[in-house]
Design an enzyme around this catalytic site. Structure first.
Site, PDB file in Angstrom:
ATOM      1  N   ARG A  63       0.863  -1.184   0.000  1.00  0.00           N
ATOM      2  CA  ARG A  63       0.000   0.000   0.000  1.00  0.00           C
ATOM      3  C   ARG A  63       0.892   1.224   0.000  1.00  0.00           C
ATOM      4  NH1 ARG A  63      -4.747  -1.232  -2.034  1.00  0.00           N
ATOM      5  NH2 ARG A  63      -5.827  -2.857  -0.874  1.00  0.00           N
ATOM      6  N   ALA A  75     -10.583  -7.619  -0.799  1.00  0.00           N
ATOM      7  CA  ALA A  75     -11.471  -6.444  -0.818  1.00  0.00           C
ATOM      8  C   ALA A  75     -11.274  -5.681  -2.103  1.00  0.00           C
ATOM      9  CB  ALA A  75     -11.165  -5.536   0.382  1.00  0.00           C
ATOM     10  N   GLU A  92     -14.346  -9.992  -5.909  1.00  0.00           N
ATOM     11  CA  GLU A  92     -13.059  -9.689  -5.269  1.00  0.00           C
ATOM     12  C   GLU A  92     -12.442 -10.933  -4.639  1.00  0.00           C
ATOM     13  OE1 GLU A  92     -11.286  -7.050  -5.597  1.00  0.00           O
ATOM     14  OE2 GLU A  92     -12.795  -5.820  -6.586  1.00  0.00           O
ATOM     15  N   GLU A  96      -8.770 -12.040  -5.899  1.00  0.00           N
ATOM     16  CA  GLU A  96      -7.624 -11.869  -5.003  1.00  0.00           C
ATOM     17  C   GLU A  96      -7.212 -13.136  -4.267  1.00  0.00           C
ATOM     18  OE1 GLU A  96      -8.249  -8.469  -2.476  1.00  0.00           O
ATOM     19  OE2 GLU A  96      -8.022  -7.096  -4.170  1.00  0.00           O
TER      20      GLU A  96
END
Length: 191
Positions: A63, A75, A92, A96
């Site tokens: 991030r 998410a 999602e 993911e």
């Protein structure tokens, strides 16, 4: 007593594909006005995917805003116009974590940073998990996602040790543990 904090004026500072930024002049309960910067966001969904032996799927990804990799729930943004939120969660989870779920329940809704943003995230509990038949090509931050199965109680312990700090993951994991401890009585329908 209730006071209406009316917006007197709005200045657009930035408009982008994921969020917009405004400065609002708002009436205050003291009688004056104040300027408040607001980030308007599409919103998101998250998934606590729990298997039959009590493990959850966590992903670890970079991030940029915090400059490090964080443990998170699968998410994503509510970026498909008109898509049902449980369908967004299913998409999602597949993209993911390469999983699909036989059942979804609503765990919690969160405002992520209500002091300056309107972003909401709806967290679902997904169970009856099976692998998807084809995996998705991951790019950008998702290209090197680390996927891990962790016992729910250990994931909660990771929260309290400061190893899981993503707000949606913290809220979702604590809510899932509490719902499990209450025999799933607090779960709401996914829709």
């Amino acid at each position: 007593m209730s006071f209406s904090h009316a917006v007197q004026s709005r200045v657009t500072r930035y408009e982008g594909p994921i969020f917009s930024v405004f400065t609002d002049e708002v009436t205050m309960s003291s009688g004056g006005t104040a300027h408040r910067d607001v980030v308007q966001n599409k919103g998101a969904v998250g998934v606590v995917a729990l298997d039959e032996v009590g493990r959850v799927v966590l992903i670890k990804q970079y991030r940029h805003a915090v400059g490090r990799r964080l443990w998170e729930l699968p998410a994503g943004l509510r970026d498909v116009e008109g898509e049902d939120l449980s369908r967004t969660a299913a998409r999602e989870l597949a993209e993911e974590a390469d999983l699909e779920a036989g059942q979804y329940h609503l765990l919690i809704d969160l405002f992520t940073s209500p002091g300056f943003a309107d972003e909401t995230i709806r967290i679902f509990l997904a169970r009856d998990l099976t692998p998807v038949h084809s995996s998705f090509e991951r790019t950008d931050e998702e290209a090197d996602i680390e996927v891990a199965w962790i016992d729910l109680d250990e994931a909660v312990a990771m929260v309290f040790r400061g190893e899981i700090t993503n707000a949606a993951a913290v809220g979702g994991l604590l809510a899932a543990a509490r719902a499990r401890d209450e025999g799933w009585a607090t779960l709401r329908p996914a829709n």
